[in-house]
Motif scaffolding. Structure first.
Motif, PDB file in Angstrom:
ATOM      1  N   GLU A 152      -4.805  -6.029  24.389  1.00  0.00           N
ATOM      2  CA  GLU A 152      -4.697  -4.572  24.438  1.00  0.00           C
ATOM      3  C   GLU A 152      -5.467  -3.999  23.261  1.00  0.00           C
ATOM      4  O   GLU A 152      -5.315  -4.450  22.126  1.00  0.00           O
ATOM      5  CB  GLU A 152      -3.234  -4.115  24.373  1.00  0.00           C
ATOM      6  N   ALA A 153      -6.288  -2.990  23.545  1.00  0.00           N
ATOM      7  CA  ALA A 153      -7.039  -2.292  22.499  1.00  0.00           C
ATOM      8  C   ALA A 153      -6.165  -1.191  21.917  1.00  0.00           C
ATOM      9  O   ALA A 153      -5.630  -0.363  22.653  1.00  0.00           O
ATOM     10  CB  ALA A 153      -8.317  -1.690  23.078  1.00  0.00           C
ATOM     11  N   LEU A 154      -5.986  -1.192  20.597  1.00  0.00           N
ATOM     12  CA  LEU A 154      -5.129  -0.208  19.934  1.00  0.00           C
ATOM     13  C   LEU A 154      -5.923   0.493  18.836  1.00  0.00           C
ATOM     14  O   LEU A 154      -6.516  -0.164  17.970  1.00  0.00           O
ATOM     15  CB  LEU A 154      -3.886  -0.900  19.367  1.00  0.00           C
ATOM     16  N   ILE A 155      -5.912   1.816  18.904  1.00  0.00           N
ATOM     17  CA  ILE A 155      -6.746   2.572  17.967  1.00  0.00           C
ATOM     18  C   ILE A 155      -6.111   2.652  16.583  1.00  0.00           C
ATOM     19  O   ILE A 155      -4.884   2.750  16.456  1.00  0.00           O
ATOM     20  CB  ILE A 155      -7.050   3.992  18.519  1.00  0.00           C
ATOM     21  N   ARG A 156      -6.932   2.561  15.559  1.00  0.00           N
ATOM     22  CA  ARG A 156      -6.536   2.790  14.168  1.00  0.00           C
ATOM     23  C   ARG A 156      -7.529   3.732  13.537  1.00  0.00           C
ATOM     24  O   ARG A 156      -8.728   3.655  13.823  1.00  0.00           O
ATOM     25  CB  ARG A 156      -6.579   1.480  13.347  1.00  0.00           C
TER      26      ARG A 156
ATOM     27  N   LEU B  19      -1.792   4.695  11.762  1.00  0.00           N
ATOM     28  CA  LEU B  19      -1.417   4.292  13.121  1.00  0.00           C
ATOM     29  C   LEU B  19      -1.481   5.476  14.092  1.00  0.00           C
ATOM     30  O   LEU B  19      -1.340   6.632  13.685  1.00  0.00           O
ATOM     31  CB  LEU B  19      -0.007   3.691  13.116  1.00  0.00           C
TER      32      LEU B  19
ATOM     33  N   VAL C 152      -4.643   4.900  28.448  1.00  0.00           N
ATOM     34  CA  VAL C 152      -5.195   6.145  28.964  1.00  0.00           C
ATOM     35  C   VAL C 152      -4.257   7.291  28.586  1.00  0.00           C
ATOM     36  O   VAL C 152      -3.046   7.187  28.744  1.00  0.00           O
ATOM     37  CB  VAL C 152      -5.339   6.072  30.498  1.00  0.00           C
ATOM     38  N   SER C 153      -4.809   8.366  28.076  1.00  0.00           N
ATOM     39  CA  SER C 153      -3.975   9.511  27.693  1.00  0.00           C
ATOM     40  C   SER C 153      -3.829  10.466  28.881  1.00  0.00           C
ATOM     41  O   SER C 153      -4.668  10.486  29.780  1.00  0.00           O
ATOM     42  CB  SER C 153      -4.606  10.240  26.512  1.00  0.00           C
TER      43      SER C 153
ATOM     44  N   GLU D 191      -3.984   1.121  31.047  1.00  0.00           N
ATOM     45  CA  GLU D 191      -2.534   1.266  30.842  1.00  0.00           C
ATOM     46  C   GLU D 191      -2.174   2.742  30.929  1.00  0.00           C
ATOM     47  O   GLU D 191      -2.687   3.562  30.174  1.00  0.00           O
ATOM     48  CB  GLU D 191      -2.128   0.702  29.473  1.00  0.00           C
TER      49      GLU D 191
ATOM     50  N   ASP E 150       2.706   1.384  31.496  1.00  0.00           N
ATOM     51  CA  ASP E 150       3.063   1.149  30.101  1.00  0.00           C
ATOM     52  C   ASP E 150       4.435   1.741  29.765  1.00  0.00           C
ATOM     53  O   ASP E 150       4.873   2.684  30.418  1.00  0.00           O
ATOM     54  CB  ASP E 150       2.001   1.805  29.215  1.00  0.00           C
ATOM     55  N   ASP E 151       5.088   1.197  28.765  1.00  0.00           N
ATOM     56  CA  ASP E 151       6.353   1.735  28.241  1.00  0.00           C
ATOM     57  C   ASP E 151       7.381   1.908  29.346  1.00  0.00           C
ATOM     58  O   ASP E 151       8.153   2.880  29.350  1.00  0.00           O
ATOM     59  CB  ASP E 151       6.124   3.096  27.548  1.00  0.00           C
TER      60      ASP E 151
ATOM     61  N   ARG F  22       9.100  -1.976  24.436  1.00  0.00           N
ATOM     62  CA  ARG F  22       9.642  -2.877  23.410  1.00  0.00           C
ATOM     63  C   ARG F  22      11.022  -2.459  22.914  1.00  0.00           C
ATOM     64  O   ARG F  22      11.746  -3.269  22.334  1.00  0.00           O
ATOM     65  CB  ARG F  22       8.660  -3.050  22.262  1.00  0.00           C
TER      66      ARG F  22
ATOM     67  N   GLU G 187       6.764  -6.291  26.022  1.00  0.00           N
ATOM     68  CA  GLU G 187       6.150  -5.826  24.774  1.00  0.00           C
ATOM     69  C   GLU G 187       7.082  -6.124  23.613  1.00  0.00           C
ATOM     70  O   GLU G 187       8.298  -6.180  23.795  1.00  0.00           O
ATOM     71  CB  GLU G 187       6.017  -4.303  24.762  1.00  0.00           C
ATOM     72  N   GLY G 188       6.538  -6.250  22.422  1.00  0.00           N
ATOM     73  CA  GLY G 188       7.367  -6.351  21.225  1.00  0.00           C
ATOM     74  C   GLY G 188       8.137  -7.657  21.136  1.00  0.00           C
ATOM     75  O   GLY G 188       9.265  -7.692  20.646  1.00  0.00           O
TER      76      GLY G 188
ATOM     77  N   GLU H 100       8.966 -10.499  19.248  1.00  0.00           N
ATOM     78  CA  GLU H 100       8.786 -10.720  17.809  1.00  0.00           C
ATOM     79  C   GLU H 100       9.243 -12.084  17.332  1.00  0.00           C
ATOM     80  O   GLU H 100       8.881 -12.508  16.237  1.00  0.00           O
ATOM     81  CB  GLU H 100       9.537  -9.633  17.020  1.00  0.00           C
TER      82      GLU H 100
ATOM     83  N   TYR I 287       4.332  -9.578  18.020  1.00  0.00           N
ATOM     84  CA  TYR I 287       3.997 -10.181  16.728  1.00  0.00           C
ATOM     85  C   TYR I 287       4.268 -11.677  16.705  1.00  0.00           C
ATOM     86  O   TYR I 287       3.666 -12.402  15.929  1.00  0.00           O
ATOM     87  CB  TYR I 287       4.793  -9.507  15.602  1.00  0.00           C
TER      88      TYR I 287
HETATM   89  P1  C2E Z   1       1.631   1.044  23.382  1.00  0.00           P
HETATM   90  O1  C2E Z   1       0.504   1.242  24.317  1.00  0.00           O
HETATM   91  O2  C2E Z   1       2.973   0.789  23.954  1.00  0.00           O
HETATM   92  O3  C2E Z   1       1.169  -0.131  22.408  1.00  0.00           O
HETATM   93  C1  C2E Z   1       2.019  -1.127  21.924  1.00  0.00           C
HETATM   94  C2  C2E Z   1       2.445  -0.829  20.503  1.00  0.00           C
HETATM   95  O4  C2E Z   1       3.386  -1.817  20.085  1.00  0.00           O
HETATM   96  C3  C2E Z   1       1.318  -0.875  19.482  1.00  0.00           C
HETATM   97  O5  C2E Z   1       1.601   0.092  18.484  1.00  0.00           O
HETATM   98  C4  C2E Z   1       1.482  -2.285  18.904  1.00  0.00           C
HETATM   99  O6  C2E Z   1       0.899  -2.435  17.622  1.00  0.00           O
HETATM  100  C5  C2E Z   1       2.970  -2.384  18.855  1.00  0.00           C
HETATM  101  N1  C2E Z   1       3.467  -3.766  18.843  1.00  0.00           N
HETATM  102  C6  C2E Z   1       2.922  -4.858  19.411  1.00  0.00           C
HETATM  103  N2  C2E Z   1       3.682  -5.952  19.236  1.00  0.00           N
HETATM  104  C7  C2E Z   1       4.754  -5.553  18.514  1.00  0.00           C
HETATM  105  C8  C2E Z   1       5.923  -6.225  18.002  1.00  0.00           C
HETATM  106  O7  C2E Z   1       6.126  -7.434  18.186  1.00  0.00           O
HETATM  107  N3  C2E Z   1       6.810  -5.454  17.329  1.00  0.00           N
HETATM  108  C9  C2E Z   1       6.623  -4.126  17.107  1.00  0.00           C
HETATM  109  N4  C2E Z   1       7.552  -3.466  16.408  1.00  0.00           N
HETATM  110  N5  C2E Z   1       5.537  -3.451  17.587  1.00  0.00           N
HETATM  111  C10 C2E Z   1       4.616  -4.154  18.271  1.00  0.00           C
HETATM  112  P2  C2E Z   1       0.475   1.047  17.923  1.00  0.00           P
HETATM  113  O8  C2E Z   1      -0.815   0.324  17.812  1.00  0.00           O
HETATM  114  O9  C2E Z   1       1.029   1.733  16.714  1.00  0.00           O
HETATM  115  O10 C2E Z   1       0.298   2.117  19.087  1.00  0.00           O
HETATM  116  C11 C2E Z   1       1.323   3.003  19.423  1.00  0.00           C
HETATM  117  C12 C2E Z   1       0.986   3.771  20.671  1.00  0.00           C
HETATM  118  O11 C2E Z   1      -0.134   4.618  20.488  1.00  0.00           O
HETATM  119  C13 C2E Z   1       0.600   2.879  21.845  1.00  0.00           C
HETATM  120  O12 C2E Z   1       1.768   2.335  22.424  1.00  0.00           O
HETATM  121  C14 C2E Z   1      -0.124   3.856  22.729  1.00  0.00           C
HETATM  122  O13 C2E Z   1       0.784   4.648  23.444  1.00  0.00           O
HETATM  123  C15 C2E Z   1      -0.813   4.733  21.702  1.00  0.00           C
HETATM  124  N6  C2E Z   1      -2.213   4.295  21.556  1.00  0.00           N
HETATM  125  C16 C2E Z   1      -2.712   3.281  20.829  1.00  0.00           C
HETATM  126  N7  C2E Z   1      -4.049   3.184  20.962  1.00  0.00           N
HETATM  127  C17 C2E Z   1      -4.397   4.156  21.839  1.00  0.00           C
HETATM  128  C18 C2E Z   1      -5.656   4.584  22.390  1.00  0.00           C
HETATM  129  O14 C2E Z   1      -6.721   4.018  22.152  1.00  0.00           O
HETATM  130  N8  C2E Z   1      -5.626   5.657  23.246  1.00  0.00           N
HETATM  131  C19 C2E Z   1      -4.446   6.278  23.572  1.00  0.00           C
HETATM  132  N9  C2E Z   1      -4.496   7.319  24.421  1.00  0.00           N
HETATM  133  N10 C2E Z   1      -3.274   5.908  23.064  1.00  0.00           N
HETATM  134  C20 C2E Z   1      -3.236   4.861  22.210  1.00  0.00           C
END
Ligand code: C2E
Ligand code: MG
Ligand code: MG
Ligand code: MG
Length: 292
Positions: free
Chosen positions: A59-63, A73, A119-120, A150, A180-181, A204, A237-238, A240, A259
């Motif tokens: 999964e690609a996650l933006i920072r 975050l 996707v937003s 997602e 998602d979620d 999660r 998800e999540g 740990e 994690y």
């Molecule tokens: P999400 O799509 O549900 O992404 C999963 C989140 O869970 C990510 O948080 C990830 O770092 C975190 N995570 C993964 N494994 C674990 C674990 O074992 N324990 C815990 N506590 N957390 C874990 P992150 O990266 O902070 O992203 C949060 C949310 O922000 C994402 O939830 C998603 O809804 C949104 N997001 C992230 N990147 C993008 C993006 O490029 N575009 C859009 N539109 N939304 C994004």
């Protein structure tokens, strides 16, 4: 006060309303600057198949890599970006970068991993959503089956017939769809009957205490067995801990992300991770051949 909350927390979220309003203006300007200066990065988190232990994709996650504050975050800025419309250029960048990085992995011989992109809501509602994705696949050269999108339940609730049409178009192209979620929205379950999706991601919040809280356990088990019977893949998800993993595996969950397996990481780290993983698999293969 703000300092105590750690370096990733903006002080304007903790202060009075006036400051918060001007804080939003400041954050919007800072975001614009970040977009212009390309201060964003994607971190990639592996998704692991239950039965084989294989990595299926990421999964690609933006920072936001802020020059003074370090990594910020998405929880700190995605909501506002959605309100201001800045999410649109941001999402285009995310999609392009994620596709490009997966093509880079292909070139290194990692040819089978699926890249999942969030996707937003605003992005999904745009009239040119599908063409934008098709164009990005063309421009980057990524094969459609190596892309997953997602979406949250809330996005799909807005206009269900329209949403179904869009999802069908995407799936006909070979793109897969994950919900998602799952379990946190306010939608009814009936839409699961109609939505053309491939995968459900259990939020999660249900996994965290799945072992000690019988209510979470009931919900998780329910989602897994429902997904199995609807012939949808189900991802937790999540994840740990080893205990989470062992528990979910016993309950027939298909895929894990968390994690315990790997944290989200920059592309260079991911490449190292994949090389190490490949080497470990080869060793294991050898062992199996030797003992056979
Ligand atoms: P999400 O799509 O549900 O992404 C999963 C989140 O869970 C990510 O948080 C990830 O770092 C975190 N995570 C993964 N494994 C674990 C674990 O074992 N324990 C815990 N506590 N957390 C874990 P992150 O990266 O902070 O992203 C949060 C949310 O922000 C994402 O939830 C998603 O809804 C949104 N997001 C992230 N990147 C993008 C993006 O490029 N575009 C859009 N539109 N939304 C994004
Ligand atoms: Mg996601
Ligand atoms: Mg999620
Ligand atoms: Mg989540």
């Amino acid at each position: 006060q703000a300092k105590r909350q750690g370096r990733n927390t903006f002080q304007w979220y903790t202060e009075g309303l006036n400051k918060r309003v001007s804080g939003r203006v400041r954050l919007r300007n800072a975001l614009q600057h970040a977009i212009d200066q390309q201060q964003f990065e994607l971190h990639y988190q592996p998704q692991i198949q239950d039965t084989s232990g294989r990595i299926l994709g990421f999964e690609a996650l933006i920072r936001w890599h802020h020059p003074e504050r370090g990594y910020i975050l998405p929880a700190e800025f995605i909501g506002l970006a959605e309100d201001t419309g800045q999410i649109i250029p941001m999402s285009e960048w995310v999609l392009r970068t994620a596709c490009r990085d997966n093509v880079r992995l292909n070139a290194l011989g990692f040819e089978e991993y699926v890249m999942a992109v969030n996707v937003s809501p605003m992005q999904f509602q745009r009239a040119n959503f599908v063409t934008g994705i098709v164009d990005t696949l063309k421009q980057t050269g990524l094969a459609a089956p190596l892309l997953e999108l997602e979406l949250t339940e809330n996005i799909l609730m807005e206009s269900t017939t329209k949403a179904i049409e869009i999802l069908q178009m995407l799936r006909r192209l070979g793109i897969s769809i994950a919900l998602d979620d799952f379990g946190t929205g306010f939608s009814s379950l009936s839409y699961l009957k109609y939505l053309p999706i491939d995968k459900i991601k259990i939020d999660r919040s249900f996994i965290r205490e799945v072992i000690s809280d019988h209510r979470d356990a009931a919900i998780v088990q329910g989602i897994i067995s429902m997904a199995n019977q609807l012939q949808l893949k189900v991802l937790a998800e999540g994840v740990e801990t080893q205990a989470h993993y062992a528990y979910l595996s016993k309950k027939m969950c298909d895929i894990y992300q968390g994690y315990y397996f790997a944290r989200p990481m920059p592309i260079d780290e991911l490449i190292t991770f994949l090389h190490e993983n490949e080497a470990a698999n080869q060793l294991q293969q050898q062992d199996q051949n030797d003992s056979a």
